[in-house]
Design a protein around this motif. Structure first.
Motif, PDB file in Angstrom:
ATOM      1  N   GLU A 173      12.287   5.614   1.371  1.00 15.69           N
ATOM      2  CA  GLU A 173      13.138   4.472   2.108  1.00 15.69           C
ATOM      3  C   GLU A 173      11.761   4.001   3.201  1.00 15.69           C
ATOM      4  O   GLU A 173      11.098   4.720   3.740  1.00 15.69           O
ATOM      5  CB  GLU A 173      14.200   4.764   2.671  1.00 15.69           C
ATOM      6  N   LEU A 174      11.857   2.564   3.497  1.00 14.15           N
ATOM      7  CA  LEU A 174      10.779   1.771   4.333  1.00 14.15           C
ATOM      8  C   LEU A 174      11.551   1.008   5.381  1.00 14.15           C
ATOM      9  O   LEU A 174      12.166   0.116   4.950  1.00 14.15           O
ATOM     10  CB  LEU A 174       9.955   1.030   3.469  1.00 14.15           C
ATOM     11  N   ILE A 175      11.502   1.456   6.551  1.00 13.52           N
ATOM     12  CA  ILE A 175      12.455   1.051   7.716  1.00 13.52           C
ATOM     13  C   ILE A 175      11.336   0.132   8.616  1.00 13.52           C
ATOM     14  O   ILE A 175      10.440   0.733   9.243  1.00 13.52           O
ATOM     15  CB  ILE A 175      13.119   2.203   8.558  1.00 13.52           C
ATOM     16  N   PHE A 176      11.637  -1.032   8.599  1.00 18.60           N
ATOM     17  CA  PHE A 176      10.811  -2.004   9.533  1.00 18.60           C
ATOM     18  C   PHE A 176      11.832  -2.312  10.800  1.00 18.60           C
ATOM     19  O   PHE A 176      13.012  -2.777  10.527  1.00 18.60           O
ATOM     20  CB  PHE A 176      10.291  -3.400   8.840  1.00 18.60           C
ATOM     21  N   VAL A 177      11.028  -1.984  11.791  1.00 22.46           N
ATOM     22  CA  VAL A 177      11.660  -2.391  13.225  1.00 22.46           C
ATOM     23  C   VAL A 177      11.098  -3.294  13.925  1.00 22.46           C
ATOM     24  O   VAL A 177      10.001  -3.503  14.581  1.00 22.46           O
ATOM     25  CB  VAL A 177      12.008  -1.101  14.002  1.00 22.46           C
ATOM     26  N   GLU A 179       0.717  -1.237  -0.196  1.00 25.03           N
ATOM     27  CA  GLU A 179      -0.049   0.015  -0.015  1.00 25.03           C
ATOM     28  C   GLU A 179       0.790   1.264  -0.002  1.00 25.03           C
ATOM     29  O   GLU A 179       0.534   2.190  -0.566  1.00 25.03           O
ATOM     30  CB  GLU A 179      -0.783   0.027   1.234  1.00 25.03           C
ATOM     31  N   ILE A 180       1.940   1.077   0.578  1.00 25.89           N
ATOM     32  CA  ILE A 180       3.116   2.259   0.741  1.00 25.89           C
ATOM     33  C   ILE A 180       3.690   2.625  -0.575  1.00 25.89           C
ATOM     34  O   ILE A 180       3.658   3.461  -1.002  1.00 25.89           O
ATOM     35  CB  ILE A 180       3.817   2.303   1.948  1.00 25.89           C
ATOM     36  N   ALA A 181       3.902   1.564  -1.320  1.00 29.77           N
ATOM     37  CA  ALA A 181       4.681   1.464  -2.495  1.00 29.77           C
ATOM     38  C   ALA A 181       3.661   2.025  -3.547  1.00 29.77           C
ATOM     39  O   ALA A 181       4.030   2.703  -4.454  1.00 29.77           O
ATOM     40  CB  ALA A 181       5.229   0.085  -2.641  1.00 29.77           C
ATOM     41  N   GLU A 188      14.688  -8.485   0.102  1.00 28.31           N
ATOM     42  CA  GLU A 188      15.343  -9.087  -1.432  1.00 28.31           C
ATOM     43  C   GLU A 188      14.595  -8.465  -2.685  1.00 28.31           C
ATOM     44  O   GLU A 188      15.144  -8.649  -3.549  1.00 28.31           O
ATOM     45  CB  GLU A 188      15.092 -10.682  -1.210  1.00 28.31           C
ATOM     46  N   LYS A 189      13.132  -8.241  -2.489  1.00 27.90           N
ATOM     47  CA  LYS A 189      12.647  -7.800  -3.783  1.00 27.90           C
ATOM     48  C   LYS A 189      12.582  -6.141  -3.794  1.00 27.90           C
ATOM     49  O   LYS A 189      12.716  -5.808  -4.977  1.00 27.90           O
ATOM     50  CB  LYS A 189      11.046  -8.230  -3.665  1.00 27.90           C
ATOM     51  N   ASP A 190      12.740  -5.433  -2.893  1.00 26.62           N
ATOM     52  CA  ASP A 190      12.576  -4.062  -2.799  1.00 26.62           C
ATOM     53  C   ASP A 190      13.824  -3.415  -2.096  1.00 26.62           C
ATOM     54  O   ASP A 190      14.013  -3.574  -0.954  1.00 26.62           O
ATOM     55  CB  ASP A 190      11.396  -3.609  -2.269  1.00 26.62           C
ATOM     56  N   PRO A 191      14.856  -2.915  -2.917  1.00 27.83           N
ATOM     57  CA  PRO A 191      15.835  -2.351  -2.227  1.00 27.83           C
ATOM     58  C   PRO A 191      15.845  -1.275  -1.433  1.00 27.83           C
ATOM     59  O   PRO A 191      16.522  -0.805  -0.229  1.00 27.83           O
ATOM     60  CB  PRO A 191      16.937  -1.702  -3.449  1.00 27.83           C
ATOM     61  N   ARG A 192      14.616  -0.544  -1.471  1.00 30.52           N
ATOM     62  CA  ARG A 192      14.069   0.356  -0.508  1.00 30.52           C
ATOM     63  C   ARG A 192      13.802   0.026   1.029  1.00 30.52           C
ATOM     64  O   ARG A 192      13.787   0.929   1.943  1.00 30.52           O
ATOM     65  CB  ARG A 192      13.006   1.315  -0.966  1.00 30.52           C
TER      66      ARG A 192
END
Length: 306
Positions: free
Chosen positions: A37-41, A22-24, A58-62
């Protein structure tokens, strides 16, 4: 312009891919002019949340990932994400899809219009009746000393880089995110929204965590408990003075105000109970001072995938 999206994750398996997609879609559409960039913690999840994040990476370098050694709490996960963020603006949003991703373009628009902090505050929530009642009661108390906080509270925010850097300089434990953010004093805009009902998994934000967050708000970002203790002490002392004058007056007239010891026992129990409550509040402050003196970090990172 680059925008960092910080997402705290705790037992959100199944919702992470949807959140990412959804963000993409938003940044592939109305916000295509911005990099992101998307940072998951991962806050010590014991389900497949981390695996899902790494598969996305692995699919999205962001996509970036930070994982903790154990569960340190949502605030700790947010802090780790904020310190890792490199964007010109930083957005905090949940991983459970209760906060609609459609808020992001609205926040960016406010930011581009000159706001340094954009707060999305809840006007209603698709939660249980008890959760809504507790929220109203808690924020009612908090707003006594921090009236600038919206009635429904907030978690979804956008921070300009300057505001983010100022927020990151605050180095204390038991943080109250909302109070610390508004304390910085940057230009702030507000966007109302209705928090959606959770459709994937179940909330890990139980009553104990809600109570801790409430105590952090009241004790760390407010002088209300100390002021309340002072007020109760003054009222109790005043009543005691009046009662003492009544006893002296009765003694001078050769009368006794009461027969038996029951009223005295009631007075002793009431005052004793007040003293214990006051000592408990003071003990909370002393414990938090001890935590600050020990200077333990808010979290311990196991791995970074950046």
């Amino acid at each position: 312009m680059k925008i960092s999206i910080v997402v705290a994750v705790y037992h959100n398996e199944g919702a992470i891919c949807r959140t990412h997609d959804e963000i993409a879609a938003v940044f592939g559409g109305v916000l295509a002019r911005h990099d992101y960039e998307l940072i998951f913690v991962d806050d010590g999840s014991k389900d497949g949340s981390l695996r899902e994040i790494l598969e996305l990476r692995e699919k999205d370098p962001r996509v970036k990932a930070i994982t903790f050694t154990r569960n340190f709490g949502q605030m700790a996960a947010m802090l780790a994400g904020f310190k890792e963020a490199t964007g010109d603006a930083v957005i905090n949003i949940s991983a459970d899809l209760q906060d609609p991703v459609e808020l992001i373009p609205q926040m960016v628009e406010k930011w581009e219009g000159g706001s340094e902090i954009v707060v999305c505050h809840r006007t209603d929530r698709g939660d249980s009746l008890t959760a809504r009642l507790f929220s109203r009661l808690a924020y009612g108390v908090i707003r006594m000393s921090l009236p600038q906080i919206p009635r429904g509270g907030f978690d979804v925010v956008l921070m300009d880089r300057a505001a983010m850097d100022a927020f990151n300089t605050i180095d204390v434990r038991h943080r109250f995110f909302q109070g610390d953010l508004l304390w910085t004093g940057y230009r702030t805009s507000f966007i109302p929204y209705v928090r959606l009902k959770r459709t994937i998994g179940h909330s890990q934000y139980n009553f104990g965590k809600k109570l801790k967050n409430f105590l952090d708000a009241v004790l760390d970002a407010s002088y209300l408990p100390i002021r309340f203790i002072s007020l109760v002490g003054l009222v109790t002392a005043g009543l005691g003075l009046v009662y003492s004058a009544t006893i002296v007056y009765a003694w001078l007239r050769g009368e006794t105000p009461f027969s038996g010891w029951a009223p005295l026992m009631i007075a002793v129990l009431l005052v004793g109970g007040l003293i214990m409550v006051m000592l408990g509040v003071i003990g909370e402050y002393v414990w938090r001072i001890n935590e600050e003196v020990r200077k333990r970090p808010n979290y311990v990172v196991r791995d970074k995938f950046t």
